[in-house]
Design an enzyme around this catalytic site. Structure first.
Site, PDB file in Angstrom:
ATOM      1  N   SER A  14       0.751  -1.264   0.679  1.00  0.00           N
ATOM      2  CA  SER A  14       0.567   0.193  -0.286  1.00  0.00           C
ATOM      3  C   SER A  14       0.601   1.500  -0.065  1.00  0.00           C
ATOM      4  O   SER A  14       0.298   1.713   0.193  1.00  0.00           O
ATOM      5  CB  SER A  14      -1.377  -0.283   1.170  1.00  0.00           C
ATOM      6  OG  SER A  14       0.356  -0.328   2.607  1.00  0.00           O
ATOM      7  N   ARG A  15       2.358   1.442   0.834  1.00  0.00           N
ATOM      8  CA  ARG A  15       2.687   2.387  -0.059  1.00  0.00           C
ATOM      9  C   ARG A  15       4.861   2.139   0.070  1.00  0.00           C
ATOM     10  O   ARG A  15       4.944   0.912   0.200  1.00  0.00           O
ATOM     11  CB  ARG A  15       3.065   3.303   1.659  1.00  0.00           C
ATOM     12  CG  ARG A  15       3.774   1.835   2.546  1.00  0.00           C
ATOM     13  CD  ARG A  15       3.360   3.105   3.612  1.00  0.00           C
ATOM     14  NE  ARG A  15       4.037   2.452   5.100  1.00  0.00           N
ATOM     15  CZ  ARG A  15       3.831   2.103   6.017  1.00  0.00           C
ATOM     16  NH1 ARG A  15       2.189   2.816   6.236  1.00  0.00           N
ATOM     17  NH2 ARG A  15       4.407   1.740   6.969  1.00  0.00           N
ATOM     18  N   SER A 142      17.569  -7.045   4.278  1.00  0.00           N
ATOM     19  CA  SER A 142      17.783  -5.809   3.988  1.00  0.00           C
ATOM     20  C   SER A 142      19.223  -5.720   4.400  1.00  0.00           C
ATOM     21  O   SER A 142      19.712  -6.769   4.463  1.00  0.00           O
ATOM     22  CB  SER A 142      17.754  -4.793   5.822  1.00  0.00           C
ATOM     23  OG  SER A 142      18.073  -3.543   6.149  1.00  0.00           O
ATOM     24  N   TYR A 155      14.989  -6.754  14.492  1.00  0.00           N
ATOM     25  CA  TYR A 155      14.770  -6.156  12.997  1.00  0.00           C
ATOM     26  C   TYR A 155      16.622  -7.255  12.161  1.00  0.00           C
ATOM     27  O   TYR A 155      15.706  -7.689  10.737  1.00  0.00           O
ATOM     28  CB  TYR A 155      14.797  -5.371  12.766  1.00  0.00           C
ATOM     29  CG  TYR A 155      14.865  -4.624  11.006  1.00  0.00           C
ATOM     30  CD1 TYR A 155      13.473  -4.788  10.657  1.00  0.00           C
ATOM     31  CD2 TYR A 155      15.950  -3.345  10.264  1.00  0.00           C
ATOM     32  CE1 TYR A 155      13.553  -4.292   9.184  1.00  0.00           C
ATOM     33  CE2 TYR A 155      15.740  -3.070   9.392  1.00  0.00           C
ATOM     34  CZ  TYR A 155      14.621  -3.932   8.386  1.00  0.00           C
ATOM     35  OH  TYR A 155      14.352  -3.277   7.849  1.00  0.00           O
ATOM     36  N   ALA A 157      18.406 -10.197  12.559  1.00  0.00           N
ATOM     37  CA  ALA A 157      17.725 -11.417  13.231  1.00  0.00           C
ATOM     38  C   ALA A 157      17.317 -11.745  12.391  1.00  0.00           C
ATOM     39  O   ALA A 157      17.054 -12.426  11.759  1.00  0.00           O
ATOM     40  CB  ALA A 157      17.316 -12.007  14.507  1.00  0.00           C
TER      41      ALA A 157
HETATM   42  P1  NAD Z   1       7.149   0.918   4.384  1.00  0.00           P
HETATM   43  O1  NAD Z   1       6.841   0.652   6.144  1.00  0.00           O
HETATM   44  O2  NAD Z   1       6.891   1.601   4.054  1.00  0.00           O
HETATM   45  O3  NAD Z   1       6.322  -0.260   4.039  1.00  0.00           O
HETATM   46  C1  NAD Z   1       6.031  -1.525   4.851  1.00  0.00           C
HETATM   47  C2  NAD Z   1       4.695  -1.914   4.536  1.00  0.00           C
HETATM   48  O4  NAD Z   1       4.488  -3.720   5.080  1.00  0.00           O
HETATM   49  C3  NAD Z   1       3.345  -1.419   4.917  1.00  0.00           C
HETATM   50  O5  NAD Z   1       3.057  -1.409   3.674  1.00  0.00           O
HETATM   51  C4  NAD Z   1       3.041  -1.588   5.962  1.00  0.00           C
HETATM   52  O6  NAD Z   1       1.455  -1.292   5.991  1.00  0.00           O
HETATM   53  C5  NAD Z   1       3.358  -3.722   5.429  1.00  0.00           C
HETATM   54  N1  NAD Z   1       3.029  -4.311   6.537  1.00  0.00           N
HETATM   55  C6  NAD Z   1       3.462  -4.158   8.166  1.00  0.00           C
HETATM   56  N2  NAD Z   1       3.345  -5.545   8.712  1.00  0.00           N
HETATM   57  C7  NAD Z   1       2.888  -5.615   7.869  1.00  0.00           C
HETATM   58  C8  NAD Z   1       1.618  -7.385   7.897  1.00  0.00           C
HETATM   59  N3  NAD Z   1       1.720  -8.093   9.062  1.00  0.00           N
HETATM   60  N4  NAD Z   1       0.946  -7.769   7.074  1.00  0.00           N
HETATM   61  C9  NAD Z   1       1.091  -7.206   5.975  1.00  0.00           C
HETATM   62  N5  NAD Z   1       1.726  -6.002   5.524  1.00  0.00           N
HETATM   63  C10 NAD Z   1       1.949  -5.301   6.438  1.00  0.00           C
HETATM   64  O7  NAD Z   1       8.635   0.163   5.003  1.00  0.00           O
HETATM   65  P2  NAD Z   1       9.515   0.187   2.946  1.00  0.00           P
HETATM   66  O8  NAD Z   1      10.174   0.974   3.337  1.00  0.00           O
HETATM   67  O9  NAD Z   1       8.266   0.288   2.006  1.00  0.00           O
HETATM   68  O10 NAD Z   1       9.843  -1.452   3.087  1.00  0.00           O
HETATM   69  C11 NAD Z   1       9.560  -1.922   3.166  1.00  0.00           C
HETATM   70  C12 NAD Z   1      10.548  -3.340   2.741  1.00  0.00           C
HETATM   71  O11 NAD Z   1      12.015  -2.699   2.355  1.00  0.00           O
HETATM   72  C13 NAD Z   1      10.385  -3.930   4.332  1.00  0.00           C
HETATM   73  O12 NAD Z   1      10.538  -5.235   4.137  1.00  0.00           O
HETATM   74  C14 NAD Z   1      12.006  -3.168   4.436  1.00  0.00           C
HETATM   75  O13 NAD Z   1      11.935  -3.652   5.776  1.00  0.00           O
HETATM   76  C15 NAD Z   1      12.355  -3.559   3.953  1.00  0.00           C
HETATM   77  N6  NAD Z   1      14.076  -2.271   3.861  1.00  0.00           N
HETATM   78  C16 NAD Z   1      13.310  -1.119   3.544  1.00  0.00           C
HETATM   79  C17 NAD Z   1      14.494  -0.295   3.264  1.00  0.00           C
HETATM   80  C18 NAD Z   1      14.678   1.068   3.479  1.00  0.00           C
HETATM   81  O14 NAD Z   1      15.138   2.277   3.943  1.00  0.00           O
HETATM   82  N7  NAD Z   1      13.505   2.494   3.546  1.00  0.00           N
HETATM   83  C19 NAD Z   1      15.901  -0.549   3.936  1.00  0.00           C
HETATM   84  C20 NAD Z   1      15.847  -2.259   3.639  1.00  0.00           C
HETATM   85  C21 NAD Z   1      14.946  -2.914   4.413  1.00  0.00           C
END
Ligand code: NAD
Length: 247
Positions: A14-15, A142, A155, A157
């Site tokens: 969703s985002r 990540s 996180y 782990a």
């Molecule tokens: P974000 O917080 O914007 O998006 C995470 C999404 O996961 C949200 O839409 C949230 O509603 C959803 N979510 C959370 N719990 C949930 C559940 N139980 N069931 C279904 N959906 C669920 O974060 P992002 O930055 O877009 O991150 C996306 C992925 O990338 C994540 O796994 C994050 O750990 C990873 N990541 C992000 C970064 C970064 O710099 N933004 C870096 C490394 C890894």
């Protein structure tokens, strides 16, 4: 006659990174299932955008950390839409805490969503893909799972757990032509990193050779490649998209 589009499911779409991945896969010809938990409105905005680009998709609400919900949802997808070709386990949360202050409930929540959630969805998807003898499963881990980060041990782990899990599954499922790969983003501009202070951002950028934060599209480009037949000989790999901050 139109050929049926391959089906992709992106969790947490969703985002942020998930929304970018869903949009890109739709542009590349997938019918995309947009998973969300609470924010249906935001998920609908992503779907509207996909439609405006000429793509197709559907909303698909469930909590990845609830294995019963996951199994039920994947069964109903199979019945109504057919088998999945691609699964992207993108849903994730981070609850930062130094080790001695780490609460059990926060540890459990992080492992439940980031690691167990991806395992539940992978298991449910693999069941469908095995019969088809094709499929691509992509985990969004990540850089923190590779390098570690002070204050993010739970996180890290969970995200490191995805690496061992995915390599094992790549070995189990390879003969069925199901590929399993891990993408490890560095710092990407999203809500998750939006909470960082200017000082924290500057400190991070000192360790990024390319000198800037990535965008969600940078992750989506690699996912699109890993979901496509162009990557047909790539499985069990961990690929960083991190501006060089970890090599
Ligand atoms: P974000 O917080 O914007 O998006 C995470 C999404 O996961 C949200 O839409 C949230 O509603 C959803 N979510 C959370 N719990 C949930 C559940 N139980 N069931 C279904 N959906 C669920 O974060 P992002 O930055 O877009 O991150 C996306 C992925 O990338 C994540 O796994 C994050 O750990 C990873 N990541 C992000 C970064 C970064 O710099 N933004 C870096 C490394 C890894």
């Amino acid at each position: 006659m139109h050929q049926k589009k391959p089906l992709a499911l992106v969790t947490g779409a969703s985002r942020g990174i998930g929304a970018a991945i869903a949009t890109r896969l739709a542009q590349d010809g997938f019918e995309v299932l947009i998973n969300y938990t609470s924010n249906e409105k935001k998920a609908q905005t992503v779907l509207d955008h996909i439609h405006s680009l000429g793509g197709t998709g559907e909303l698909c609400g469930f909590d990845v950390s609830d294995s019963e919900q996951v199994d039920e949802k994947f069964e109903s997808i199979l019945k109504t839409k057919g088998p999945l070709r691609t699964l992207v386990n993108n849903a994730g949360i981070t609850i930062d805490s130094l080790l001695l202050r780490l609460k059990n409930e926060d540890l459990d929540k992080t492992i439940s969503v980031d690691l167990k959630g991806a395992i539940y969805c992978t298991r449910a998807a693999a069941k469908q893909m095995m019969k088809e003898r094709q499929g691509s499963i992509i985990q969004i881990s990540s850089v923190v799972g590779e390098s570690g980060n002070s204050g993010q041990s739970a996180y890290a782990a969970a995200k490191a757990g995805l690496l061992g899990f995915s390599k094992s599954i790549a070995k189990e499922l390879g003969t069925r032509q199901i590929r399993v790969n891990v993408v490890t983003p560095g710092f990407i501009s999203t809500d998750m990193t939006g909470a960082l202070t200017e000082a924290q951002k500057e400190a991070i950028l000192r360790n990024v050779p390319l000198g800037f934060f990535g965008e969600p599209q940078d992750i989506a480009s690699l996912v699109a490649f890993l979901a496509s037949p162009s990557s047909r000989y790539i499985t069990g790999q961990v690929i960083g998209v991190n501006g060089g901050m970890y090599m």
